[in-house]
Design a protein around this motif. Sequence first.
Motif, PDB file in Angstrom:
ATOM      1  N   LEU A  71       0.833  -1.209   0.000  1.00 48.22           N
ATOM      2  CA  LEU A  71       0.000   0.000   0.000  1.00 48.22           C
ATOM      3  C   LEU A  71       0.864   1.253   0.000  1.00 48.22           C
ATOM      4  CD1 LEU A  71      -2.752  -1.080   2.562  1.00 48.22           C
ATOM      5  CD2 LEU A  71      -3.005  -0.842   0.074  1.00 48.22           C
ATOM      6  N   ARG A  72       1.968   1.216   0.712  1.00 52.73           N
ATOM      7  CA  ARG A  72       2.864   2.375   0.738  1.00 52.73           C
ATOM      8  C   ARG A  72       3.477   2.615  -0.642  1.00 52.73           C
ATOM      9  NH1 ARG A  72       6.826   3.194   5.711  1.00 52.73           N
ATOM     10  NH2 ARG A  72       7.187   5.002   4.380  1.00 52.73           N
ATOM     11  N   LEU A  73       3.844   1.537  -1.323  1.00 51.29           N
ATOM     12  CA  LEU A  73       4.390   1.694  -2.666  1.00 51.29           C
ATOM     13  C   LEU A  73       3.329   2.262  -3.603  1.00 51.29           C
ATOM     14  CD1 LEU A  73       6.798  -0.580  -4.548  1.00 51.29           C
ATOM     15  CD2 LEU A  73       4.723   0.140  -5.701  1.00 51.29           C
ATOM     16  N   GLN A  74       2.129   1.745  -3.497  1.00 54.89           N
ATOM     17  CA  GLN A  74       1.049   2.202  -4.378  1.00 54.89           C
ATOM     18  C   GLN A  74       0.700   3.669  -4.138  1.00 54.89           C
ATOM     19  OE1 GLN A  74      -1.758  -0.845  -3.287  1.00 54.89           O
ATOM     20  NE2 GLN A  74      -1.217  -2.168  -5.018  1.00 54.89           N
ATOM     21  N   SER A  75       0.963   4.162  -2.922  1.00 53.21           N
ATOM     22  CA  SER A  75       0.666   5.563  -2.607  1.00 53.21           C
ATOM     23  C   SER A  75       1.880   6.469  -2.790  1.00 53.21           C
ATOM     24  CB  SER A  75       0.155   5.681  -1.162  1.00 53.21           C
ATOM     25  OG  SER A  75       1.167   5.321  -0.242  1.00 53.21           O
ATOM     26  N   GLY A  76       2.989   5.909  -3.297  1.00 52.83           N
ATOM     27  CA  GLY A  76       4.166   6.720  -3.576  1.00 52.83           C
ATOM     28  C   GLY A  76       5.089   6.928  -2.405  1.00 52.83           C
ATOM     29  N   GLU A  77       4.893   6.171  -1.311  1.00 53.74           N
ATOM     30  CA  GLU A  77       5.720   6.343  -0.125  1.00 53.74           C
ATOM     31  C   GLU A  77       6.878   5.350  -0.050  1.00 53.74           C
ATOM     32  OE1 GLU A  77       3.312   7.228   3.584  1.00 53.74           O
ATOM     33  OE2 GLU A  77       1.748   6.413   2.265  1.00 53.74           O
ATOM     34  N   ALA A  78       6.951   4.424  -0.976  1.00 54.59           N
ATOM     35  CA  ALA A  78       8.039   3.447  -1.030  1.00 54.59           C
ATOM     36  C   ALA A  78       8.297   3.104  -2.489  1.00 54.59           C
ATOM     37  CB  ALA A  78       7.698   2.194  -0.232  1.00 54.59           C
ATOM     38  N   ASP A  79       9.460   2.509  -2.751  1.00 53.66           N
ATOM     39  CA  ASP A  79       9.851   2.228  -4.129  1.00 53.66           C
ATOM     40  C   ASP A  79      10.014   0.746  -4.449  1.00 53.66           C
ATOM     41  OD1 ASP A  79      10.156   5.059  -4.944  1.00 53.66           O
ATOM     42  OD2 ASP A  79      11.750   5.034  -3.435  1.00 53.66           O
ATOM     43  N   VAL A  80      10.445  -0.036  -3.487  1.00 55.45           N
ATOM     44  CA  VAL A  80      10.598  -1.479  -3.690  1.00 55.45           C
ATOM     45  C   VAL A  80      10.138  -2.178  -2.419  1.00 55.45           C
ATOM     46  CG1 VAL A  80      12.194  -3.396  -4.089  1.00 55.45           C
ATOM     47  CG2 VAL A  80      12.534  -1.237  -5.290  1.00 55.45           C
ATOM     48  N   PRO A  81       9.173  -3.102  -2.500  1.00 62.67           N
ATOM     49  CA  PRO A  81       8.786  -3.885  -1.322  1.00 62.67           C
ATOM     50  C   PRO A  81       9.771  -5.038  -1.145  1.00 62.67           C
ATOM     51  CG  PRO A  81       7.380  -4.468  -3.169  1.00 62.67           C
ATOM     52  CD  PRO A  81       8.354  -3.442  -3.683  1.00 62.67           C
ATOM     53  N   GLY A  82      10.655  -4.923  -0.153  1.00 63.60           N
ATOM     54  CA  GLY A  82      11.714  -5.914  -0.002  1.00 63.60           C
ATOM     55  C   GLY A  82      11.208  -7.318   0.193  1.00 63.60           C
ATOM     56  N   ASP A  83      10.058  -7.485   0.853  1.00 62.34           N
ATOM     57  CA  ASP A  83       9.481  -8.808   1.058  1.00 62.34           C
ATOM     58  C   ASP A  83       8.596  -9.216  -0.107  1.00 62.34           C
ATOM     59  OD1 ASP A  83      10.579  -9.446   3.644  1.00 62.34           O
ATOM     60  OD2 ASP A  83       9.291  -7.874   4.446  1.00 62.34           O
ATOM     61  N   GLY A  84       8.575  -8.408  -1.151  1.00 63.32           N
ATOM     62  CA  GLY A  84       7.917  -8.778  -2.383  1.00 63.32           C
ATOM     63  C   GLY A  84       6.439  -8.480  -2.430  1.00 63.32           C
ATOM     64  N   ILE A  85       5.837  -8.876  -3.541  1.00 64.76           N
ATOM     65  CA  ILE A  85       4.396  -8.743  -3.724  1.00 64.76           C
ATOM     66  C   ILE A  85       3.734  -9.803  -2.859  1.00 64.76           C
ATOM     67  CG2 ILE A  85       2.509  -8.756  -5.388  1.00 64.76           C
ATOM     68  CD1 ILE A  85       4.665  -8.324  -7.593  1.00 64.76           C
ATOM     69  N   PRO A  86       2.917  -9.424  -1.879  1.00 63.72           N
ATOM     70  CA  PRO A  86       2.269 -10.444  -1.048  1.00 63.72           C
ATOM     71  C   PRO A  86       1.478 -11.422  -1.917  1.00 63.72           C
ATOM     72  CG  PRO A  86       1.930  -8.254  -0.122  1.00 63.72           C
ATOM     73  CD  PRO A  86       2.533  -8.065  -1.486  1.00 63.72           C
ATOM     74  N   PRO A  87       1.624 -12.707  -1.704  1.00 61.13           N
ATOM     75  CA  PRO A  87       0.929 -13.682  -2.555  1.00 61.13           C
ATOM     76  C   PRO A  87      -0.570 -13.451  -2.657  1.00 61.13           C
ATOM     77  CG  PRO A  87       2.564 -14.777  -1.210  1.00 61.13           C
ATOM     78  CD  PRO A  87       2.526 -13.353  -0.738  1.00 61.13           C
ATOM     79  N   ALA A  88      -1.180 -13.002  -1.562  1.00 57.71           N
ATOM     80  CA  ALA A  88      -2.627 -12.774  -1.590  1.00 57.71           C
ATOM     81  C   ALA A  88      -3.019 -11.633  -2.512  1.00 57.71           C
ATOM     82  CB  ALA A  88      -3.141 -12.496  -0.170  1.00 57.71           C
ATOM     83  N   GLN A  89      -2.072 -10.730  -2.796  1.00 57.47           N
ATOM     84  CA  GLN A  89      -2.347  -9.588  -3.666  1.00 57.47           C
ATOM     85  C   GLN A  89      -1.731  -9.730  -5.056  1.00 57.47           C
ATOM     86  OE1 GLN A  89      -1.464  -8.762  -0.218  1.00 57.47           O
ATOM     87  NE2 GLN A  89      -3.696  -8.705   0.017  1.00 57.47           N
ATOM     88  N   PHE A  90      -1.062 -10.866  -5.319  1.00 58.59           N
ATOM     89  CA  PHE A  90      -0.337 -10.999  -6.575  1.00 58.59           C
ATOM     90  C   PHE A  90      -1.254 -10.883  -7.789  1.00 58.59           C
ATOM     91  CE2 PHE A  90       1.436 -13.638 -10.026  1.00 58.59           C
ATOM     92  CZ  PHE A  90       2.621 -12.945 -10.245  1.00 58.59           C
TER      93      PHE A  90
END
Length: 541
Positions: A249-268
């Motif tokens: 959610l932070r990446l989608q709102s422009g507050e982060a650039d890379v999710p280190g733990d990846g795309i959560p499987p439930a949201q893939f």
Amino acid sequence: MKNALMAGVAGLALVAGGALAQVNEDAPQGGEMVVTYQDDVATLDPAIGYDWQNWSMIKSLFDGLMGYEPGTTTLRNELAASHAISGDGMTHTFVLKDGIKFHNGREITAEDVKYSLDRVTNPETRSPGAGFFGMIAGFDTWNAGEGEGLSGVEVLDDKTVRITLARPDATFSHVMALNFASIVPREAVEASGEDFGREPVGSGAFRLTDWTPGQQLVFERFGDYHRAGVPKLDRVTFDIGLDPTVALLRLQSGEADVPGDGIPPAQFLQVMNNPAQAENVVEGGQLHTGYITLNTRMAPFDNVDVRRAVNMAINKARIVQMINGRAVPANQPLPPTMPGYADDYEGYAFDPEAARALLAKAGHADGFTTELYVMNVDPNPRIAQAIQQDLAEIGVTAEIRSLAQSNVIAAGGEADQAPMIWSGGMAWIADFPDPSNFYGPILGCAGAVPGGWNWSWYCNEEIDARASAADAMADPAKTAEREAAWRSIYVDIMEDAPWVPVFNEQRFTLVSGNVAGDDSLFVDPVHIPVNYDYIHAATGE
């Protein structure tokens, strides 16, 4: 090395000798990148750190004599200006570049190279990578705590180091590019003592300027870095303690650039079905195997029939479905694209009935109770539950212990603590594209030590000798013979069944529109997962 499942996901694309990443030399200097993680970083000591999360961080803080071209597994000189190899392959002479400095401002000398290699192989350091250096003369004596360092590493002058091998080894140049071979300053290590992993001083493109445990790490550009124009970014900030869903959610709102733990499987699937988000997904191949370790020193897994039964009990196809089909079922330690993979090996078929029969043969007709350790980042706990259900079908009751990554690693490094570990989140990705890399640290006797990564505690001395003989085939004319030797080794290991190979992953990650660079930098084969050194701000693309 270890990876985080679906974290973008820690991989080695088989691109040795392939096209180099398209590095934008004209990209403007400046800007920053924000990377998120759920768990805190265990250590930034290059002699100790060996997991998905800290591998690329350490690579950006430290350099070794050798390195890789950005986005590839193509070797290049790093701190070395030259690397000369004798005709018999037994002697390697490195001359350092002029003017290379540590973050504390001191110039690097050949004595630092000697000190660093002695340190990583000193048994008191308890480095999980010590075994990589076993080909260097004097390793066996020094690793046993005898003598004064590696006799095969000699300082010829302030700029020159000569390394003599005890045996030819086809992997040596790659070993010298590993994090474990990073050059460190003695004075900083001695001043910090056990806290060096929290107070790292290297010579990499970035330096650590702040670490608030459990909250944030900040890397800033090292102005005296030896490669002009590198890095492009002024700062990389790692925000810690964020659940992967919150991080997305932070990446989608422009507050982060890379999710280190990846795309959560439930949201893939949600991400992939959204055209605006899907265009920011980067996909890459990798040399990866996710597996279950079976501790061969703990009953009942000291019985090979029990281990074979567990191999037959796991429904790998169902587990692959749980991760949206982003993998293929595995039947051996090596992934299919690795040289030495046995195409004709069938492995253990999913057969609960045969598994129950083997358990009865082993004296466990009524099953037994055990523990399954797992990293607590999704989807790993769910995969552990699937494994638990499969084991219940053959009468085995497995209590799940879902812990932070560092706690699972610590448990695996003790001979009598973790009967079973699902490696997801810490599964193996090749450090370099060679079959030996799936053996020494995680299946060889050298890795079956306190603090090591051979969590099955498997040690077959006859296979160890065969592995050494295979690596001694350094002559390129023996490539086919060497691959055949490794193929035979891994098939024989599966007869002993210290693992349940579960699947081989494909790697996906998500990137914001604030940063840019060749896709290979975000799924970098050796700066796993991300090559922070060459990424730049999106401005000017």
